[in-house]
Write a protein that holds these residues in place. Structure first.
Motif, mmCIF file in Angstrom:
data_model
loop_
_atom_site.group_PDB
_atom_site.id
_atom_site.type_symbol
_atom_site.label_atom_id
_atom_site.label_comp_id
_atom_site.label_asym_id
_atom_site.label_seq_id
_atom_site.Cartn_x
_atom_site.Cartn_y
_atom_site.Cartn_z
ATOM 1 N N GLY A 198 88.146 46.576 48.103
ATOM 2 C CA GLY A 198 87.154 47.479 48.654
ATOM 3 C C GLY A 198 85.892 46.786 49.127
ATOM 4 O O GLY A 198 84.932 47.454 49.535
ATOM 5 N N GLU A 199 85.871 45.462 49.107
ATOM 6 C CA GLU A 199 84.685 44.719 49.526
ATOM 7 C C GLU A 199 84.686 44.504 51.039
ATOM 8 O O GLU A 199 85.727 44.585 51.685
ATOM 9 N N PRO A 200 83.519 44.218 51.626
ATOM 10 C CA PRO A 200 83.484 43.883 53.058
ATOM 11 C C PRO A 200 84.228 42.582 53.315
ATOM 12 O O PRO A 200 84.386 41.749 52.420
ATOM 13 N N LEU A 201 84.685 42.415 54.540
ATOM 14 C CA LEU A 201 85.531 41.282 54.886
ATOM 15 C C LEU A 201 84.784 40.265 55.745
ATOM 16 O O LEU A 201 84.122 40.638 56.714
ATOM 17 N N PRO A 202 84.922 38.979 55.438
ATOM 18 C CA PRO A 202 84.248 37.958 56.237
ATOM 19 C C PRO A 202 84.856 37.772 57.620
ATOM 20 O O PRO A 202 84.229 37.214 58.506
ATOM 21 N N ASN A 203 86.092 38.223 57.797
ATOM 22 C CA ASN A 203 86.780 38.029 59.086
ATOM 23 C C ASN A 203 87.173 39.361 59.705
ATOM 24 O O ASN A 203 88.190 39.458 60.397
ATOM 25 N N ALA A 204 86.382 40.387 59.484
ATOM 26 C CA ALA A 204 86.759 41.731 59.920
ATOM 27 C C ALA A 204 87.018 41.804 61.417
ATOM 28 O O ALA A 204 88.003 42.407 61.867
ATOM 29 N N ILE A 205 86.154 41.188 62.220
ATOM 30 C CA ILE A 205 86.324 41.251 63.677
ATOM 31 C C ILE A 205 87.609 40.547 64.106
ATOM 32 O O ILE A 205 88.339 41.016 64.981
ATOM 33 N N ASP A 206 87.913 39.407 63.485
ATOM 34 C CA ASP A 206 89.143 38.684 63.821
ATOM 35 C C ASP A 206 90.381 39.435 63.376
ATOM 36 O O ASP A 206 91.411 39.419 64.056
ATOM 37 N N LEU A 207 90.306 40.071 62.221
ATOM 38 C CA LEU A 207 91.485 40.708 61.637
ATOM 39 C C LEU A 207 91.780 42.072 62.244
ATOM 40 O O LEU A 207 92.941 42.449 62.420
ATOM 41 N N LEU A 208 90.748 42.818 62.611
ATOM 42 C CA LEU A 208 90.929 44.186 63.098
ATOM 43 C C LEU A 208 91.683 44.210 64.424
ATOM 44 O O LEU A 208 91.418 43.417 65.319
ATOM 45 N N TRP A 209 92.602 45.157 64.574
ATOM 46 C CA TRP A 209 93.334 45.328 65.815
ATOM 47 C C TRP A 209 92.394 45.855 66.896
ATOM 48 O O TRP A 209 91.747 46.888 66.714
ATOM 49 N N THR A 210 92.329 45.156 68.035
ATOM 50 C CA THR A 210 91.369 45.556 69.071
ATOM 51 C C THR A 210 92.005 45.773 70.441
ATOM 52 O O THR A 210 91.299 45.832 71.448
ATOM 53 N N TYR A 211 93.323 45.895 70.504
ATOM 54 C CA TYR A 211 93.974 46.292 71.752
ATOM 55 C C TYR A 211 94.072 47.818 71.793
ATOM 56 O O TYR A 211 94.699 48.432 70.927
ATOM 57 N N PRO A 212 93.490 48.459 72.795
ATOM 58 C CA PRO A 212 93.612 49.918 72.899
ATOM 59 C C PRO A 212 95.002 50.317 73.388
ATOM 60 O O PRO A 212 95.751 49.498 73.920
ATOM 61 N N MET A 213 95.330 51.590 73.216
ATOM 62 C CA MET A 213 96.573 52.148 73.740
ATOM 63 C C MET A 213 96.233 53.337 74.633
ATOM 64 O O MET A 213 95.346 54.125 74.284
ATOM 65 N N PRO A 214 96.915 53.510 75.764
ATOM 66 C CA PRO A 214 96.586 54.600 76.696
ATOM 67 C C PRO A 214 97.037 55.958 76.153
ATOM 68 O O PRO A 214 98.207 56.337 76.278
ATOM 69 N N LYS A 215 96.114 56.698 75.585
ATOM 70 C CA LYS A 215 96.459 57.966 74.940
ATOM 71 C C LYS A 215 97.058 58.960 75.929
ATOM 72 O O LYS A 215 98.020 59.670 75.605
ATOM 73 N N ALA A 216 96.507 59.014 77.136
ATOM 74 C CA ALA A 216 97.019 59.970 78.120
ATOM 75 C C ALA A 216 98.453 59.651 78.516
ATOM 76 O O ALA A 216 99.207 60.541 78.931
ATOM 77 N N HIS A 217 98.843 58.405 78.380
ATOM 78 C CA HIS A 217 100.185 57.965 78.778
ATOM 79 C C HIS A 217 101.197 58.081 77.644
ATOM 80 O O HIS A 217 102.375 58.378 77.888
ATOM 81 N N LEU A 218 100.740 57.866 76.420
ATOM 82 C CA LEU A 218 101.664 57.803 75.275
ATOM 83 C C LEU A 218 101.451 58.909 74.250
ATOM 84 O O LEU A 218 102.293 59.098 73.361
ATOM 85 N N GLY A 219 100.351 59.624 74.350
ATOM 86 C CA GLY A 219 99.984 60.567 73.293
ATOM 87 C C GLY A 219 100.943 61.718 73.090
ATOM 88 O O GLY A 219 100.948 62.340 72.023
ATOM 89 N N HIS A 220 101.780 62.042 74.091
ATOM 90 C CA HIS A 220 102.718 63.153 73.964
ATOM 91 C C HIS A 220 103.971 62.767 73.185
ATOM 92 O O HIS A 220 104.783 63.634 72.835
#
Length: 586
Positions: A198-220
């Motif tokens: 539950g602690e903050p992460l030193p590599n949060a930016i590197d570890l976090l997934w940052t590729y978006p997905m096109p909701k209008a295209h895949l959301g259905h």
């Protein structure tokens, strides 16, 4: 200590919404930096000094030597075969890594709260998907919602489990992902923390997934439908400089210029991603059938003076290895239950038996560095080699260790048996990637046979890229030993490849000390980068001693490029950085 680290990360990340021209100039400046180990020019003498002017339009063909699986979605793809195509039409993420491998803004800038838990992303405005929809915070949140859903079966859970509420959503205890807050179409907050402490992460930016997905295209689509849907495999959309026109499954993808690309319209009319016979790559380059290819060293040296192409060298953020199958994946975690390589002396004997330096010189023309750690030498966390067992080629030492472990020839048939007198056979599995694959695999098998190990190539053959990794991931019972490679992220955290609950921990190695050290590398103390570096030094020493795999080399990648194709800037993974800047000369 935490704030000092955050200042280091945040420095220079003020509003990204500045002149795109300034950003392009910065990228062009970066492209002049020469990778360690190359010449000043990074090319063959004279071949990249083009005097022709840039032509308008044209098409560039990027070649690859293995058929692609066709999973054209970042959250679900498995291998480089698909990632190369993805980078052409959808290579933009919120964050990218700079030349120093540190995170820097791309589709978004960001702030981190003082307590280290909340990241606020400020998205570029006016960025368009290929289907005409504008990129917004909804697309970022959608990616995280998909990847934390109970029906998500992709391999990147480790990149989203740090989001608050991810575990509860994945287990079905909660429908909402509580750690995500959409403030407006261009601002989104995400609360992240260590999934166990539950602690903050030193590599949060590197570890976090940052590729978006096109909701209008895949959301259905239902979550379990996405990977195989036409929207992914036949008509995917992205944010990149080129959009998908046509897909010939496993063979070729044609792309056309996307004039509304957020960083400026591309120079070319289009790009072709083409699967070719890797053994013919150099000839295909010379004949103009492909324009860019990562050449095996054996082919690179044969064309280094041909003025129809030029070579670019770049040390890769990757490493190759020979892995032991120590157990199996039970669906949730790795179980180390294979007795064949349970004795560490046997694993160490294999390392001494294999002539890794000879392999590098014979099959890679010396391009690369023999390593003793499961890490790229580019990483700031690469350990001090003097503290590691070197496992230099020593068949005598290999034989001694096997004797000590009780693996001797008990029936005089010329092969070593187990301590119980049972036949000891070793199936070695390798993939067919280029013309050196077979002689290299034969070389490894012969090294093992020379110390009395009854080793053989599995089924007497090499395997196609995708089938190879399917069988390795499924822990096919015939596999004892396999040769693989990992492309790495910029952050050296071993999570994703080495934890007990990591599917991609292909050796199926489980070790309490390893788990403890990986946790320490993500602790509050690890906000001090020197502390974190020391933790990874200890972790690499442990892996070097226990040897769940045998590291082979950290490679130097060599790219063959047609002499009239310019603007190509190879990075640590491939030659697909900023393809909108590619152009042809007349």
């Amino acid at each position: 200590m935490i704030m000092n680290y955050f200042k280091h990360i945040i420095k220079g990340m003020n509003n990204l919404k500045k002149s795109h021209l300034m950003f392009i100039v910065m990228l062009l400046s970066i492209s002049l930096i020469v990778a360690c180990g190359t010449t000043d020019e990074g090319t063959n003498e004279g071949t990249n000094d083009q005097t022709g002017e840039a032509e308008e339009g044209g098409v560039v063909t990027y070649g690859f030597g293995q058929s692609f699986a066709g999973v054209l979605d970042w959250a679900h793809y498995d291998g480089q075969d698909d990632s190369l195509a993805l980078k052409i039409f959808n290579g933009d993420a919120l964050v990218r890594n700079g030349d120093d491998l540190m995170p820097e803004p791309h589709l978004a800038s960001w702030d981190i709260s003082e307590d280290g838990y909340t990241i606020t992303f400020y998205l570029e405005e006016g960025v368009m998907w290929h289907n005409g929809e504008e990129f917004t915070s909804e697309d970022v949140a959608f990616a995280w919602e998909v990847m934390t859903h109970p029906e998500y079966t992709g391999p990147r859970w480790s990149n989203v489990r740090i989001i608050e509420g991810a575990q509860e959503r994945r287990s079905g205890e909660a429908e909402e992902l509580t750690g995500v807050n959409i403030i407006d179409p261009y601002t989104i907050e995400v609360t992240v923390k260590h999934h166990e402490t539950g602690e903050p992460l030193p590599n949060a930016i590197d570890l976090l997934w940052t590729y978006p997905m096109p909701k209008a295209h895949l959301g259905h689509l239902d979550i379990d439908e996405i990977e195989d849907a036409d929207e992914v495999r036949r008509n995917p959309v992205g944010l990149g400089a080129y959009k998908v026109d046509n897909i010939v499954p496993g063979e070729q993808i044609t792309f056309s210029a996307f004039e509304d690309y957020w960083r400026g319209a591309p120079n070319l009319d289009g790009v072709v991603y083409r699967i070719v016979d890797g053994s013919m790559a150099a000839d295909l380059l010379i004949n103009g059938e492909i324009d860019i290819y990562e050449l095996p060293a054996s082919q690179a040296v044969t064309v280094q003076h041909d003025d129809r192409i030029y070579l670019e060298e770049k040390e890769g953020l990757s490493y190759s290895y020979i892995g032991f199958k120590l157990g199996h994946w039970d669906g949730e975690k790795n179980v180390m239950d294979n007795p064949k390589f349970a004795d560490v002396r046997v694993r160490q004997a294999f390392a001494y038996a294999i002539d890794r330096e000879g392999m590098l010189n014979s099959f890679s023309e010396g391009y690369g560095t023999v390593i003793n750690a499961a890490e790229s030498i580019l990483s700031w966390a690469y350990p001090d080699e003097s503290s590691l067992n070197q496992y230099e080629f020593d068949p005598t030492r290999a034989a001694e260790l096997l004797d000590e472990a009780g693996y001797v020839d008990s029936n005089n048939d010329g092969w070593r048996d187990t301590p119980d007198g049972e036949e000891f056979t070793v199936n070695f599995m390798a993939m067919n990637s280029n013309e050196i694959s077979e002689p290299r695999a034969t070389f490894i098998v012969q090294n093992l046979q020379d110390v009395g190990i009854n080793a053989r190539l599995q089924d007497g053959q090499l395997y196609d890229f995708n089938l190879f990794y399917d069988l390795v991931e499924e822990d096919h019972p015939d596999i004892d030993l396999f040769m693989g490679a990992w492309g790495l992220s910029a952050d050296p955290d071993p999570t994703g490849l080495w934890r007990e609950d990591d599917l991609w921990n292909y050796p199926r190695w489980v070790n309490e000390e390893s788990e403890r050290l990986i946790e320490q590398g993500l602790s509050l103390e690890a906000f001090d980068i020197d502390y974190r570096r020391d933790v990874y030094q200890q972790w690499h020493q442990l892996v070097n001693e226990e040897l769940p795999l045998i590291p082979l080399n950290s490679p130097v990648r060599v790219y063959g490029i047609a002499s009239d194709v310019q603007g190509v800037t190879p990075d640590v993974s491939d030659a697909l950085t900023d393809p909108h800047l590619w152009y042809r000369t007349n």
